[in-house]
Enzyme design. Structure first.
Site, PDB file in Angstrom:
ATOM      1  N   HIS A 143       0.845  -1.200   0.000  1.00 50.87           N
ATOM      2  CA  HIS A 143       0.000   0.000   0.000  1.00 50.87           C
ATOM      3  C   HIS A 143       0.878   1.245   0.000  1.00 50.87           C
ATOM      4  CE1 HIS A 143       0.465   0.842   4.391  1.00 50.87           C
ATOM      5  NE2 HIS A 143       0.350  -0.469   4.578  1.00 50.87           N
ATOM      6  N   ASP A 175       6.322   0.587   7.172  1.00 55.20           N
ATOM      7  CA  ASP A 175       4.901   0.359   6.811  1.00 55.20           C
ATOM      8  C   ASP A 175       4.465   1.348   5.747  1.00 55.20           C
ATOM      9  OD1 ASP A 175       2.285  -0.497   6.848  1.00 55.20           O
ATOM     10  OD2 ASP A 175       1.768   0.539   8.686  1.00 55.20           O
ATOM     11  N   ASP A 205      -0.240   4.365   0.975  1.00 53.96           N
ATOM     12  CA  ASP A 205      -0.587   5.391   1.975  1.00 53.96           C
ATOM     13  C   ASP A 205       0.087   5.108   3.308  1.00 53.96           C
ATOM     14  OD1 ASP A 205      -2.368   3.138   2.187  1.00 53.96           O
ATOM     15  OD2 ASP A 205      -3.677   4.325   3.485  1.00 53.96           O
ATOM     16  N   GLU A 235      -5.118   1.845   2.309  1.00 51.94           N
ATOM     17  CA  GLU A 235      -5.125   0.632   3.127  1.00 51.94           C
ATOM     18  C   GLU A 235      -5.377   0.986   4.584  1.00 51.94           C
ATOM     19  OE1 GLU A 235      -3.497  -2.482   5.815  1.00 51.94           O
ATOM     20  OE2 GLU A 235      -2.859  -0.417   5.642  1.00 51.94           O
ATOM     21  N   GLU A 236      -4.723   2.058   5.026  1.00 49.73           N
ATOM     22  CA  GLU A 236      -4.746   2.415   6.452  1.00 49.73           C
ATOM     23  C   GLU A 236      -6.125   2.873   6.920  1.00 49.73           C
ATOM     24  OE1 GLU A 236      -2.437   1.738   8.408  1.00 49.73           O
ATOM     25  OE2 GLU A 236      -0.512   1.820   7.380  1.00 49.73           O
ATOM     26  N   HIS A 274       3.587   3.065  12.481  1.00 50.56           N
ATOM     27  CA  HIS A 274       2.673   4.074  13.050  1.00 50.56           C
ATOM     28  C   HIS A 274       3.307   4.852  14.209  1.00 50.56           C
ATOM     29  CE1 HIS A 274      -1.107   1.694  11.476  1.00 50.56           C
ATOM     30  NE2 HIS A 274      -0.070   1.626  10.655  1.00 50.56           N
ATOM     31  N   GLU A 319       3.554  -6.459   4.128  1.00 57.25           N
ATOM     32  CA  GLU A 319       3.471  -5.730   5.403  1.00 57.25           C
ATOM     33  C   GLU A 319       4.600  -6.194   6.322  1.00 57.25           C
ATOM     34  OE1 GLU A 319       1.412  -3.358   6.375  1.00 57.25           O
ATOM     35  OE2 GLU A 319      -0.356  -3.499   5.094  1.00 57.25           O
TER      36      GLU A 319
HETATM   37 ZN   LIG Z   1       0.757  -1.390   6.298  1.00 56.90          ZN
END
Ligand SMILES: [Zn+2]
Length: 395
Positions: free
Chosen positions: A74, A106, A76, A141-142, A366, A169
């Site tokens: 992903h 990520d 984003d 995705e997030e 994150h 991931e």
């Molecule tokens: Zn991810």
């Protein structure tokens, strides 16, 4: 095992685009498109309804052949708002064998490696390809795997069934074969405001939604005690949670509005529908009770349920030849489950054999000062290269 300047540059360039989910990812997609246009790859963009974001699918090799591999990542990232960063999160900074940046683990590290590997095969080894090799980059995705759902609904016919879709991931390169799903809802109640000295002349939205929010926990208890259990997970059952509740304006006013949000995280085999059916039945019951009580008053109560995130659970197949191929290439072959959600369940439901496995650790994802180690990138690059060679073998 090496980590080349090219791989490093590709990752750094992806990091430099601020693709927080609230922003467009089109500059990044355009950048990748330009790189791939130098090859003979077939490139398709698949836009969101307001054309501010796109998935990119690039394919090389015989389009009709069955099998092959999809590298999927992903584009984003989560926001940096409120986080204390030591460096500019959108500039990759290397220190002590780690690359620090938003999205480094990520999952722009994986995306950059996959892009470099795809481009390398497309440029140097195209004639060797017996099966197609694909690169899939998704949006949003997030915030609920929206890009992947759009891609599967509108574009999956572009591809033959792959041997493997590798969802890169961050798992520290351990094979993840299952995770729970997630569904999120807003339950709203609209009543009628009035002075609290005469509550019967109003309709308290709080009164009815409080009852319903309590009922969510009762459904949760029944999922725990009578629902599907899967001992690979802790907890082993589908969970529920009411996360927020808002309503009313002052203690002396009958609240005309109340909204609460709740989620369920269903284990594989549960799609969350039981919860939804039970909740809708409860809403109907509350509505009927109100109707009876409010007869002749002309007052109204409106209850609604709105689902805003729906990601299915993932349950892969470790015995599939594509899965075995990947697992055999890993140092740590222990098949595990993830405590987080990915796009893999969507792909698996579309009939594509999926595994979640990529460089970097979810513990850094994150977080402020997110990083990925060069060691993980080296190992990741090696794995991606080896898997791409699968497409050189006859079907
Ligand atoms: Zn991810």
């Amino acid at each position: 095992m090496t980590f080349s300047n090219k791989q490093r540059n590709y990752i750094e360039d992806l990091i430099a685009f601020d693709t927080t989910s609230i922003h467009s990812n089109l500059d990044l997609i355009d950048h990748v498109t330009k790189i791939l246009e130098r090859t003979r790859a077939r490139i398709t963009l698949n836009f969101n309804p307001d054309k501010t974001k796109a998935n990119l699918i690039a394919s090389i090799g015989p389009p009709e052949a069955e099998g092959g591999v999809i590298f999927s990542g992903h584009t984003d990232t989560v926001p940096v708002t409120g986080q204390d960063w030591s460096t500019n999160p959108y500039r990759a900074v290397e220190e002590n064998g780690k690359i620090f940046a938003r999205g480094s683990t990520d999952m722009k590290g994986f995306c950059g490696l996959a892009l470099a590997a795809f481009e390398h095969v497309a440029t140097e080894h195209e004639s060797k390809l017996q099966k197609p090799l694909h690169l899939l980059l998704t949006y949003d995705e997030e915030v609920g795997c929206i890009g992947a759902q759009n891609f599967v609904t509108t574009n999956s016919h572009l591809l033959t069934k792959p041997d493997l879709i590798l969802v890169g991931e961050p798992t520290n390169l351990r094979p993840i074969l299952a995770h729970k799903g997630i569904r999120c809802f807003n339950a709203s109640a609209k009543g009628h405001g009035y002075h609290s000295s005469a509550p019967d002349k109003g309709v308290s939205a709080i009164q009815y939604n409080a009852r319903l929010s309590g009922y969510v926990y009762r459904i949760g208890e029944s999922l725990k005690n009578e629902g599907i259990t899967d001992l690979r997970f802790d907890p082993s059952y589908s969970t529920v949670n009411v996360g927020t509740i808002q309503g009313g304006s002052a203690v002396n006013v009958v609240a005309d509005e109340c909204v609460f949000s709740f989620e369920t995280r269903p284990v594989p085999g549960d799609n969350g529908d039981v919860l939804v059916e039970k909740f809708l039945a409860a809403q109907e019951k509350v509505q009927n009770c109100f109707k009876k009580a409010a007869r002749d008053t002309g007052l109204e109560l409106h209850l609604a349920l709105d689902e805003y995130v729906s990601v299915p659970p993932f349950d892969g197949n470790e015995h599939h030849p594509g899965s075995k191929l990947l697992i055999n290439l890993l140092d740590d072959k222990t098949v595990g489950v993830a405590p987080f959600c990915t796009e893999a369940g969507i792909f698996q439901n579309a009939g594509w054999n999926s595994i979640v496995c990529g460089p970097g650790s979810i513990e850094q994802a994150h977080q402020p000062d997110e990083f990925i180690t060069i060691d993980q990138l080296k190992r990741g690059a090696h794995l991606i290269e080896k898997i791409s060679h699968r497409c050189f073998e006859p079907a």
